[in-house]
Write a protein that holds these residues in place. Structure first.
Motif, short mmCIF file in Angstrom:
data_model
loop_
_atom_site.label_atom_id
_atom_site.label_comp_id
_atom_site.label_asym_id
_atom_site.label_seq_id
_atom_site.Cartn_x
_atom_site.Cartn_y
_atom_site.Cartn_z
N LEU A 1 -50.56 -44.95 -19.17
CA LEU A 1 -51.16 -45.70 -20.48
C LEU A 1 -51.64 -44.71 -21.41
CD1 LEU A 1 -52.72 -48.83 -19.41
CD2 LEU A 1 -50.53 -48.73 -20.34
N GLY A 2 -52.35 -43.73 -21.02
CA GLY A 2 -52.99 -42.55 -21.61
C GLY A 2 -52.08 -41.78 -22.08
N GLY A 3 -51.09 -41.26 -21.20
CA GLY A 3 -50.08 -40.18 -21.69
C GLY A 3 -49.05 -40.92 -22.64
N SER A 4 -48.62 -42.34 -22.38
CA SER A 4 -48.01 -43.03 -23.37
C SER A 4 -48.31 -42.88 -24.72
CB SER A 4 -47.54 -44.38 -22.94
OG SER A 4 -46.97 -44.41 -21.69
N VAL A 5 -49.87 -43.10 -24.91
CA VAL A 5 -50.35 -43.22 -26.27
C VAL A 5 -50.55 -41.61 -26.74
CG1 VAL A 5 -52.76 -43.28 -27.32
CG2 VAL A 5 -52.02 -45.02 -25.66
N TYR A 6 -50.73 -40.69 -26.11
CA TYR A 6 -50.44 -39.33 -26.44
C TYR A 6 -49.17 -38.81 -26.88
CZ TYR A 6 -51.91 -34.43 -26.29
OH TYR A 6 -52.33 -33.00 -26.67
N VAL A 7 -48.06 -39.41 -26.28
CA VAL A 7 -46.60 -39.24 -26.78
C VAL A 7 -46.32 -39.82 -27.94
CG1 VAL A 7 -44.18 -39.51 -25.94
CG2 VAL A 7 -46.10 -38.49 -24.40
N LEU A 8 -46.84 -41.15 -28.05
CA LEU A 8 -46.63 -41.69 -29.31
C LEU A 8 -47.21 -41.32 -30.46
CD1 LEU A 8 -45.35 -44.52 -30.23
CD2 LEU A 8 -47.59 -45.76 -29.84
N TYR A 9 -48.37 -40.50 -30.26
CA TYR A 9 -49.05 -39.81 -31.06
C TYR A 9 -48.12 -38.68 -31.78
CZ TYR A 9 -52.12 -36.56 -33.57
OH TYR A 9 -52.93 -35.79 -34.44
N PHE A 10 -47.73 -37.76 -30.78
CA PHE A 10 -46.99 -36.90 -30.86
C PHE A 10 -45.63 -37.40 -31.80
CE2 PHE A 10 -49.54 -34.26 -28.67
CZ PHE A 10 -49.04 -32.91 -29.04
N ILE A 11 -44.96 -38.30 -31.52
CA ILE A 11 -43.79 -38.80 -32.19
C ILE A 11 -44.22 -39.27 -33.56
CG2 ILE A 11 -42.22 -40.90 -32.24
CD1 ILE A 11 -42.23 -40.64 -28.95
N ILE A 12 -45.22 -40.15 -33.78
CA ILE A 12 -45.51 -40.63 -35.05
C ILE A 12 -45.97 -39.55 -35.99
CG2 ILE A 12 -47.26 -41.80 -36.44
CD1 ILE A 12 -47.22 -43.67 -33.77
N THR A 13 -46.62 -38.45 -35.69
CA THR A 13 -47.10 -37.37 -36.38
C THR A 13 -46.13 -36.34 -36.37
OG1 THR A 13 -48.39 -36.17 -34.56
CG2 THR A 13 -49.66 -37.57 -35.92
N LYS A 14 -44.96 -36.27 -35.82
CA LYS A 14 -43.88 -35.38 -35.77
C LYS A 14 -44.44 -33.89 -35.55
CE LYS A 14 -40.93 -37.86 -38.98
NZ LYS A 14 -41.41 -39.10 -39.00
N HIS A 15 -45.26 -33.75 -34.29
CA HIS A 15 -45.77 -32.50 -33.96
C HIS A 15 -44.58 -32.00 -33.06
CE1 HIS A 15 -50.02 -33.56 -35.12
NE2 HIS A 15 -50.30 -32.24 -34.84
N PRO A 16 -44.73 -30.60 -32.95
CA PRO A 16 -43.64 -30.29 -32.18
C PRO A 16 -44.08 -30.18 -30.70
CG PRO A 16 -45.04 -28.41 -33.14
CD PRO A 16 -45.26 -29.74 -33.94
N TRP A 17 -42.72 -30.42 -29.84
CA TRP A 17 -43.06 -30.69 -28.58
C TRP A 17 -43.09 -29.40 -27.85
CZ3 TRP A 17 -42.78 -35.28 -25.73
CH2 TRP A 17 -42.95 -36.39 -26.53
N PRO A 18 -43.69 -29.00 -26.59
CA PRO A 18 -43.70 -27.82 -25.99
C PRO A 18 -42.59 -27.33 -25.71
CG PRO A 18 -45.27 -29.54 -24.96
CD PRO A 18 -44.49 -30.08 -25.82
N LYS A 19 -42.46 -26.04 -25.63
CA LYS A 19 -41.18 -25.19 -25.56
C LYS A 19 -41.18 -24.53 -23.91
CE LYS A 19 -39.70 -25.51 -29.95
NZ LYS A 19 -39.95 -26.99 -30.25
N GLY A 20 -39.94 -24.51 -23.56
CA GLY A 20 -39.68 -23.60 -22.49
C GLY A 20 -40.53 -23.47 -21.42
N LYS A 21 -41.19 -22.12 -21.25
CA LYS A 21 -42.41 -22.03 -20.15
C LYS A 21 -43.51 -22.92 -20.29
CE LYS A 21 -40.72 -17.37 -19.06
NZ LYS A 21 -40.83 -15.88 -19.22
N GLN A 22 -43.75 -23.49 -21.23
CA GLN A 22 -44.96 -24.12 -21.76
C GLN A 22 -44.90 -25.42 -20.72
OE1 GLN A 22 -44.79 -24.96 -25.79
NE2 GLN A 22 -46.21 -23.07 -26.41
N TRP A 23 -43.84 -25.80 -20.54
CA TRP A 23 -43.69 -27.01 -19.61
C TRP A 23 -44.10 -26.75 -18.32
CZ3 TRP A 23 -43.75 -31.72 -21.29
CH2 TRP A 23 -42.98 -32.19 -22.41
#
Length: 151
Positions: free
Chosen positions: A48-70
């Motif tokens: 649930l917490g992770g879903s809220v966090y991902v939803l925030y990233f989608i709504i605010t259009k923040h960039p997703w982590p790249k490559g080695k960051q994962w």
């Protein structure tokens, strides 16, 4: 640009929300482990917490982590969410939520102690804040302090 007053108000509001949710986690975990396995309860909470966090990233259009960051994110997720949160949720099945909160509140102090032995310096206000925070948890759960002496 936000004014410093608005920024400070938002920071205080964020701190209040973190204190509320982190503080109620121990009680919620204690109640939850009566009705379902601890790791299942923890998994639902994190999902649930992770879903809220991902939803925030989608709504605010923040960039997703790249490559080695994962890779770093996956390792830290395993250590923090699966081990630390999972085991502490499992632990409150056997101890009081107050004792669990006190043990959990010790963690930041250990980080500071280890950093001091490594030669790092901590700002005095940061150390004072952690000591006051830990002291507050001990005051709230004063009745559970004697359980440290009960093996």
């Amino acid at each position: 640009m936000l004014s410093s007053k608005t920024s400070k108000q938002k920071a205080l509001l964020a701190l209040a929300w973190v204190c509320f949710f982190w503080g109620t986690t121990w009680i919620g975990s204690k109640v939850g482990v009566k009705y379902m396995p601890a790791l299942q309860l923890c998994a639902i909470r994190q999902l649930l917490g992770g879903s809220v966090y991902v939803l925030y990233f989608i709504i605010t259009k923040h960039p997703w982590p790249k490559g080695k960051q994962w890779g770093i994110i996956i390792v830290l997720s395993f250590l923090n969410f699966m081990l630390a949160n999972g085991l502490s949720t499992w632990g409150v099945h056997y101890i009081s939520s107050g004792l669990g909160a006190i043990i959990g509140a010790i963690f930041p102090l250990w980080i500071v102690i280890v950093a001091l032995f490594d030669g790092d310096r901590m700002p005095q206000k940061a150390v004072l804040g952690m000591v006051l925070g830990f002291g507050g948890v001990c005051i709230i759960f004063y009745d559970h302090l004697k359980r440290f002496l009960d093996p």
